[in-house]
Design a protein around this motif. Sequence first.
Motif, mmCIF file in Angstrom:
data_model
loop_
_atom_site.group_PDB
_atom_site.id
_atom_site.type_symbol
_atom_site.label_atom_id
_atom_site.label_comp_id
_atom_site.label_asym_id
_atom_site.label_seq_id
_atom_site.Cartn_x
_atom_site.Cartn_y
_atom_site.Cartn_z
ATOM 1 N N GLN A 59 73.662 13.595 84.223
ATOM 2 C CA GLN A 59 73.502 13.065 82.869
ATOM 3 C C GLN A 59 72.052 13.201 82.416
ATOM 4 N N TRP A 60 71.126 12.922 83.326
ATOM 5 C CA TRP A 60 69.713 13.045 82.978
ATOM 6 C C TRP A 60 69.290 14.505 82.860
ATOM 7 N N ILE A 61 69.885 15.357 83.657
ATOM 8 C CA ILE A 61 69.587 16.802 83.520
ATOM 9 C C ILE A 61 70.045 17.293 82.150
ATOM 10 N N GLY A 62 71.226 16.841 81.714
ATOM 11 C CA GLY A 62 71.699 17.208 80.383
ATOM 12 C C GLY A 62 70.761 16.719 79.303
ATOM 13 N N GLY A 63 70.278 15.475 79.425
ATOM 14 C CA GLY A 63 69.330 14.950 78.457
ATOM 15 C C GLY A 63 68.020 15.711 78.471
ATOM 16 N N PHE A 64 67.572 16.105 79.669
ATOM 17 C CA PHE A 64 66.318 16.857 79.783
ATOM 18 C C PHE A 64 66.452 18.240 79.150
ATOM 19 N N ILE A 65 67.607 18.866 79.313
ATOM 20 C CA ILE A 65 67.831 20.182 78.683
ATOM 21 C C ILE A 65 67.766 20.057 77.159
#
Length: 503
Positions: A222-228
């Motif tokens: 979820q955080w990787i998606g937000g970072f992208i």
Amino acid sequence: MEDPKRVEEGFGQTPLGHEDDSNDKELEGDNKCDNGECFDNIAKENGSVATGELTGEEEAPLEKTKSKRVATLDAFRGLTIVMMILVDHAGIAYPALDHAAWEGCMLADFVMPFFLFIVGVAIALALKKVSKIKDAVYKITLRTLKLLFWGIVLQGGYSHALADNIDLAYGVDMKLIRWCGILQRIALVYFVVALIETLTTKRRPLVLSPGHLSIFTAYRWQWIGGFIAFSFYMITTYSLYIPDWSFINHKEGKAYTVKCGMRGHLGPACNAVGYVDREILGINHLYESPAWQHLKACTLSSPRSGPFREDAPGWCHANFEPEGLLSSISAILSGTIGIHYGHVLMHFKGHSQRLKQWLSMAIGLLVLAFLLHFSHAIPINKQLYTISYVCLTAGASGVVFSGFYILIDVWGLRTPFLFLEWIGMNSMLIFVLGAQGILAAFINGWYYNNPDKTLVTWIKTHVFIDAWHSWNLGTLLYVIFAEITFYGVLAGILHKLGMYWKL
């Protein structure tokens, strides 16, 4: 030395939920939880607390089991709807309630990120357990399409009979239809965040490992998606070249040219957010009354709206989309932070544990927002949905959510917030009838002698404005008592009747 472009643009100098039967029926029932039991039951049950998108109306969980409704979340959602009605209908009287003209943050600027935060929390609870990923993806996609449809219908320009604009007509020129809006942005954030949550369901731990950061590593995707999303927004905003651009104001029938030729500018005229929308959607399909028209560079009536200055720069006359494409990419972060709060709610059992997680993150986000803004690194700007704006509004969301949790769950003060809870449980309906002015528009259709003489205008003028001998105060009191209080009572009656509108 001052940036010439900034000078031109005017910037120079316990009891919590109620039981519900989630077998494809509307959620309803009695509130039977004591001392925060509902939150603990959420963490134990296989079912979900189903809450929806924009407005977060309740959604049937993917598992057909008994589930608990979260009153804290309903109250927060209801507060956000109330804020929307207040700022939309009373902001004209008190500019402090309205959107900031460009940089900065006013009360109205908290409404959209509050909604997105609520969407995130709701997704975490509704998708706590997914047995059939294919079915979940289908439901997420269908709900997204419904939100897009209603967004275009309500904010695309089809209806002209809004509460403060008694023009009894409907229909929209497809050359001028507005494609983006509140529901459309919520649909995008919901789709991305819910899809990541669903597709990573088998990677979630049942029990967190020790450590304050374990909740972050457990939901790393979820955080990787937000970072992208964050990286895409930042790279595009600061690297995209913005050339000079021209447009014709279809109301004035006059052509304007705006000089740019730069990268990384965050002013109204030459930012990447506006450029992307103009190139992909077309300038005629953007919002016709952007908040920047309240700037001193555009009108002598600032901070209120008013006629354009004779020497107003060309961009003052242009359309701009505050819920545009690139800024909506940044808005995904608001939903990502919201879903984190939902994960904390599921995994931590004690009040102090939850509040420690929530408030530490909220305070950290607020500090980061102020550092970015006051250091002039990245200004707080709702129109551009800058990262400092994300941090400020997400931090404020965390504080408000924690505050409701303390009041309702820890201290058991539920009764004072029942009207917010009722509105939150029927938020889509109140959003349409109240915030979008559909009910007032319907009543305005029944007029006497001429369209200016309606029940709505009579009540507003004679009961409030004339009685208080003040247009500003009368307008504010009308919104509070004739709109917000009315919709609170209406939502309460519908709740008692078990009537809810969900997508």
